[in-house]
Design a protein around this motif. Structure first.
Motif, PDB file in Angstrom:
ATOM      1  N   ASP A  45      29.380 -21.375 -25.022  1.00  0.00           N
ATOM      2  CA  ASP A  45      28.754 -20.693 -23.876  1.00  0.00           C
ATOM      3  C   ASP A  45      27.235 -20.594 -24.052  1.00  0.00           C
ATOM      4  O   ASP A  45      26.474 -20.675 -23.086  1.00  0.00           O
ATOM      5  CB  ASP A  45      29.349 -19.291 -23.684  1.00  0.00           C
ATOM      6  CG  ASP A  45      30.803 -19.357 -23.223  1.00  0.00           C
ATOM      7  OD1 ASP A  45      31.259 -20.474 -22.882  1.00  0.00           O
ATOM      8  OD2 ASP A  45      31.489 -18.312 -23.237  1.00  0.00           O
ATOM      9  N   VAL A  46      26.809 -20.391 -25.286  1.00  0.00           N
ATOM     10  CA  VAL A  46      25.364 -20.342 -25.556  1.00  0.00           C
ATOM     11  C   VAL A  46      24.780 -21.728 -25.289  1.00  0.00           C
ATOM     12  O   VAL A  46      23.750 -21.876 -24.606  1.00  0.00           O
ATOM     13  CB  VAL A  46      25.090 -19.928 -27.024  1.00  0.00           C
ATOM     14  CG1 VAL A  46      23.608 -20.067 -27.364  1.00  0.00           C
ATOM     15  CG2 VAL A  46      25.570 -18.497 -27.268  1.00  0.00           C
ATOM     16  N   GLN A  47      25.472 -22.730 -25.795  1.00  0.00           N
ATOM     17  CA  GLN A  47      25.034 -24.106 -25.608  1.00  0.00           C
ATOM     18  C   GLN A  47      24.881 -24.422 -24.099  1.00  0.00           C
ATOM     19  O   GLN A  47      23.869 -24.976 -23.681  1.00  0.00           O
ATOM     20  CB  GLN A  47      26.093 -25.027 -26.198  1.00  0.00           C
ATOM     21  CG  GLN A  47      25.508 -26.168 -26.968  1.00  0.00           C
ATOM     22  CD  GLN A  47      26.563 -26.819 -27.875  1.00  0.00           C
ATOM     23  OE1 GLN A  47      27.705 -26.365 -27.966  1.00  0.00           O
ATOM     24  NE2 GLN A  47      26.177 -27.879 -28.522  1.00  0.00           N
ATOM     25  N   ALA A  48      25.902 -24.001 -23.324  1.00  0.00           N
ATOM     26  CA  ALA A  48      25.876 -24.279 -21.877  1.00  0.00           C
ATOM     27  C   ALA A  48      24.681 -23.588 -21.222  1.00  0.00           C
ATOM     28  O   ALA A  48      23.982 -24.171 -20.387  1.00  0.00           O
ATOM     29  CB  ALA A  48      27.182 -23.812 -21.242  1.00  0.00           C
ATOM     30  N   LYS A  49      24.404 -22.359 -21.616  1.00  0.00           N
ATOM     31  CA  LYS A  49      23.272 -21.628 -21.014  1.00  0.00           C
ATOM     32  C   LYS A  49      21.955 -22.362 -21.313  1.00  0.00           C
ATOM     33  O   LYS A  49      21.081 -22.459 -20.454  1.00  0.00           O
ATOM     34  CB  LYS A  49      23.208 -20.197 -21.551  1.00  0.00           C
ATOM     35  CG  LYS A  49      24.237 -19.265 -20.889  1.00  0.00           C
ATOM     36  CD  LYS A  49      24.136 -17.861 -21.431  1.00  0.00           C
ATOM     37  CE  LYS A  49      25.277 -16.966 -20.948  1.00  0.00           C
ATOM     38  NZ  LYS A  49      25.296 -16.687 -19.516  1.00  0.00           N
ATOM     39  N   TYR A  85      27.315 -14.096 -35.758  1.00  0.00           N
ATOM     40  CA  TYR A  85      28.173 -13.381 -34.798  1.00  0.00           C
ATOM     41  C   TYR A  85      27.741 -13.708 -33.368  1.00  0.00           C
ATOM     42  O   TYR A  85      26.539 -13.848 -33.092  1.00  0.00           O
ATOM     43  CB  TYR A  85      28.051 -11.865 -34.993  1.00  0.00           C
ATOM     44  CG  TYR A  85      28.332 -11.388 -36.395  1.00  0.00           C
ATOM     45  CD1 TYR A  85      29.622 -10.971 -36.780  1.00  0.00           C
ATOM     46  CD2 TYR A  85      27.313 -11.350 -37.356  1.00  0.00           C
ATOM     47  CE1 TYR A  85      29.873 -10.535 -38.074  1.00  0.00           C
ATOM     48  CE2 TYR A  85      27.566 -10.916 -38.651  1.00  0.00           C
ATOM     49  CZ  TYR A  85      28.847 -10.509 -39.003  1.00  0.00           C
ATOM     50  OH  TYR A  85      29.088 -10.079 -40.290  1.00  0.00           O
ATOM     51  N   GLU A  86      28.738 -13.781 -32.483  1.00  0.00           N
ATOM     52  CA  GLU A  86      28.460 -13.909 -31.052  1.00  0.00           C
ATOM     53  C   GLU A  86      28.871 -12.578 -30.415  1.00  0.00           C
ATOM     54  O   GLU A  86      30.029 -12.177 -30.521  1.00  0.00           O
ATOM     55  CB  GLU A  86      29.282 -15.059 -30.486  1.00  0.00           C
ATOM     56  CG  GLU A  86      28.958 -15.384 -29.055  1.00  0.00           C
ATOM     57  CD  GLU A  86      29.915 -16.437 -28.513  1.00  0.00           C
ATOM     58  OE1 GLU A  86      29.474 -17.532 -28.190  1.00  0.00           O
ATOM     59  OE2 GLU A  86      31.119 -16.134 -28.435  1.00  0.00           O
ATOM     60  N   ILE A  87      27.891 -11.917 -29.820  1.00  0.00           N
ATOM     61  CA  ILE A  87      28.115 -10.544 -29.351  1.00  0.00           C
ATOM     62  C   ILE A  87      27.871 -10.499 -27.836  1.00  0.00           C
ATOM     63  O   ILE A  87      26.904 -11.088 -27.349  1.00  0.00           O
ATOM     64  CB  ILE A  87      27.165  -9.580 -30.109  1.00  0.00           C
ATOM     65  CG1 ILE A  87      27.465  -9.700 -31.619  1.00  0.00           C
ATOM     66  CG2 ILE A  87      27.314  -8.148 -29.632  1.00  0.00           C
ATOM     67  CD1 ILE A  87      26.592  -8.856 -32.505  1.00  0.00           C
ATOM     68  N   ARG A  88      28.759  -9.805 -27.135  1.00  0.00           N
ATOM     69  CA  ARG A  88      28.625  -9.794 -25.658  1.00  0.00           C
ATOM     70  C   ARG A  88      28.515  -8.357 -25.116  1.00  0.00           C
ATOM     71  O   ARG A  88      29.120  -7.448 -25.671  1.00  0.00           O
ATOM     72  CB  ARG A  88      29.833 -10.471 -25.021  1.00  0.00           C
ATOM     73  CG  ARG A  88      29.869 -11.961 -25.385  1.00  0.00           C
ATOM     74  CD  ARG A  88      30.978 -12.660 -24.657  1.00  0.00           C
ATOM     75  NE  ARG A  88      31.140 -14.004 -25.158  1.00  0.00           N
ATOM     76  CZ  ARG A  88      30.886 -15.105 -24.465  1.00  0.00           C
ATOM     77  NH1 ARG A  88      30.461 -15.039 -23.232  1.00  0.00           N
ATOM     78  NH2 ARG A  88      31.071 -16.306 -25.001  1.00  0.00           N
ATOM     79  N   PRO A  89      27.749  -8.231 -24.028  1.00  0.00           N
ATOM     80  CA  PRO A  89      27.591  -6.901 -23.412  1.00  0.00           C
ATOM     81  C   PRO A  89      28.926  -6.371 -22.892  1.00  0.00           C
ATOM     82  O   PRO A  89      29.800  -7.144 -22.565  1.00  0.00           O
ATOM     83  CB  PRO A  89      26.641  -7.154 -22.245  1.00  0.00           C
ATOM     84  CG  PRO A  89      25.921  -8.405 -22.607  1.00  0.00           C
ATOM     85  CD  PRO A  89      26.877  -9.231 -23.426  1.00  0.00           C
ATOM     86  N   VAL A  97      23.175 -13.513 -30.101  1.00  0.00           N
ATOM     87  CA  VAL A  97      23.530 -14.247 -31.323  1.00  0.00           C
ATOM     88  C   VAL A  97      22.886 -13.523 -32.504  1.00  0.00           C
ATOM     89  O   VAL A  97      21.657 -13.403 -32.565  1.00  0.00           O
ATOM     90  CB  VAL A  97      23.008 -15.707 -31.258  1.00  0.00           C
ATOM     91  CG1 VAL A  97      23.290 -16.439 -32.566  1.00  0.00           C
ATOM     92  CG2 VAL A  97      23.607 -16.439 -30.067  1.00  0.00           C
ATOM     93  N   LEU A  98      23.705 -13.022 -33.374  1.00  0.00           N
ATOM     94  CA  LEU A  98      23.182 -12.264 -34.518  1.00  0.00           C
ATOM     95  C   LEU A  98      23.503 -13.013 -35.809  1.00  0.00           C
ATOM     96  O   LEU A  98      24.675 -13.271 -36.111  1.00  0.00           O
ATOM     97  CB  LEU A  98      23.826 -10.877 -34.555  1.00  0.00           C
ATOM     98  CG  LEU A  98      23.304  -9.836 -35.554  1.00  0.00           C
ATOM     99  CD1 LEU A  98      23.784  -8.458 -35.152  1.00  0.00           C
ATOM    100  CD2 LEU A  98      23.694 -10.072 -36.986  1.00  0.00           C
ATOM    101  N   MET A  99      22.466 -13.397 -36.524  1.00  0.00           N
ATOM    102  CA  MET A  99      22.679 -13.957 -37.866  1.00  0.00           C
ATOM    103  C   MET A  99      22.115 -12.957 -38.874  1.00  0.00           C
ATOM    104  O   MET A  99      21.004 -12.460 -38.691  1.00  0.00           O
ATOM    105  CB  MET A  99      21.954 -15.291 -38.016  1.00  0.00           C
ATOM    106  CG  MET A  99      22.292 -16.007 -39.319  1.00  0.00           C
ATOM    107  SD  MET A  99      21.032 -17.178 -39.820  1.00  0.00           S
ATOM    108  CE  MET A  99      19.845 -16.082 -40.588  1.00  0.00           C
TER     109      MET A  99
END
Ligand code: SAM
Length: 354
Positions: free
Chosen positions: A166-170, A350-354, A274-276
């Protein structure tokens, strides 16, 4: 009559001496890296100390001593007959290839810089408080950048992003990306190279990092789509973005919980964070593996200490395990946290969503 030393005590002394040798070897490497001696040997081949002095313009006597030391450490080869030193082919990726997947030069610089504010650290042990960013020499920041560069050049786009479709698509569809605590900007720059339609924004509170990031963006030909600004995320957010990211920022922050709340504000409602951060265990005492000591040492010498220096929480390098990422993110208003299945000796993603 004196007693024979205890076997265990002797073994321990052996360990201490081994560790001291390792520390000294890394210092010799820092010299070879910083003065371009490794690079010269890799590019121009074997040389005597005099030959190396002629080629590099450095002092022959110092080079001679360095050559004996670093060769005995097994990093270079020394031929007793010709008196020439050379670099083994297999050592070139670690010692010379800046940005390559095996490059260790960042570590050499970082160590040198980290260990420099020694009196200040002892003072903090005695009186509390911490050390401010300005106390760390350029070597530390350059080392940090070289280390990061290896990670972002070799892993971020090719291995980590495919785990986040999804990040890639955005980014493919021209989204906006904000990198908070961007340091010298390598993460944004590598992404900008891969996603020409997206627009990238890097923010860091340390002006020298932003200057360096702008310069690198120019050199890499992406300054049209990456903008770097001095900004302290704890002072509020500079806008709303499709993707927000922090790479090794949260555990360093004075106020990590406040930082995550600000990141939630900066993330659009249908956006992704995106949290690293550093991979670590719930109990700091459970961290193990070759990098565990490095993490704790780096914490004492920079991460925990610079946060405490700002009157902050001082989470430290091993202070943000997955359980805390979840707890703090939920508190900040995010609804889901997914740890990505990446293998890395130092970091978790981590992939974090609202
Ligand atoms: C460990 S470095 C990581 C830099 C970069 N993201 C990387 O991966 O190489 C942490 C960075 O966060 C920045 N930083 C710390 N607190 C910050 C804050 N409140 N707002 C913005 N940047 C911050 C520091 O200046 C530093 O450059």
């Amino acid at each position: 009559m004196s007693q024979a030393p205890d076997q265990k005590a002797m073994e321990f002394v052996g360990k201490v001496i081994g560790d001291a040798t390792g520390m000294m070897t890394i210092r010799l490497c820092a010299i070879g890296d910083r003065l371009g001696i490794f690079k010269d040997l890799a590019e121009n081949g074997p040389a005597t100390s005099q030959g190396l002095a002629d080629r590099t313009g450095l002092n022959e006597r110092y080079l001679r001593e360095w050559i004996y030391g670093i060769s005995l450490a097994g990093y270079l080869s020394f031929d007793k007959h010709t008196r020439e030193v050379s670099m083994p082919e297999a050592h070139i990726p670690a010692l010379v290839e800046v940005g390559g997947p095996l490059f260790q030069g960042g570590l050499f610089k970082m160590f040198t810089g980290l260990l420099q504010p020694y009196e200040e650290l002892l003072d903090a042990f005695r009186n509390g408080g911490g050390i401010d960013y300005a106390t760390y020499p350029a070597d530390f920041w350059n080392g940090l950048e070289h280390n990061s560069c290896v990670r972002y050049k070799n892993l971020l786009v090719s291995q980590w992003l495919p785990e986040m479709p999804d990040v890639q698509a955005k980014l493919e569809n021209g989204g906006t990306f904000a990198d908070f605590g961007c340091g010298a900007g390598r993460s944004s720059i590598e992404l900008a190279k891969a996603f020409p339609n997206a627009s990238f924004h890097g923010f860091d509170l340390w002006p020298e990092n932003i200057e360096k990031a702008r310069k690198t963006a120019e050199e890499e030909g992406v300054s049209d789509r990456v903008q770097f600004e001095v900004h302290d995320i704890s002072k509020g957010v500079p806008g709303k973005f499709d993707v927000v990211a922090t790479f090794d920022l949260i555990h360093d922050m004075a106020d990590p919980k406040g930082g995550l709340k600000a990141l939630r504000q900066a993330c659009k409602d249908d956006g992704i964070y995106v949290l690293m951060d550093v991979d670590c265990t719930d109990d700091p005492a459970d961290n193990e593996g070759p990098l565990a000591v490095f993490k704790l040492g780096a914490s004492l010498h920079f991460c925990m200490t610079s946060s405490l220096g700002q009157g902050g929480m001082g989470l430290g390098t091993v202070g943000l395990p997955e359980s805390k990422v979840k707890e703090f993110s939920t508190e900040a208003g995010f609804s889901s946290v997914r740890r990505l299945p990446i293998e890395h000796p130092l970091n978790a993603l981590y992939e974090i969503r609202p």
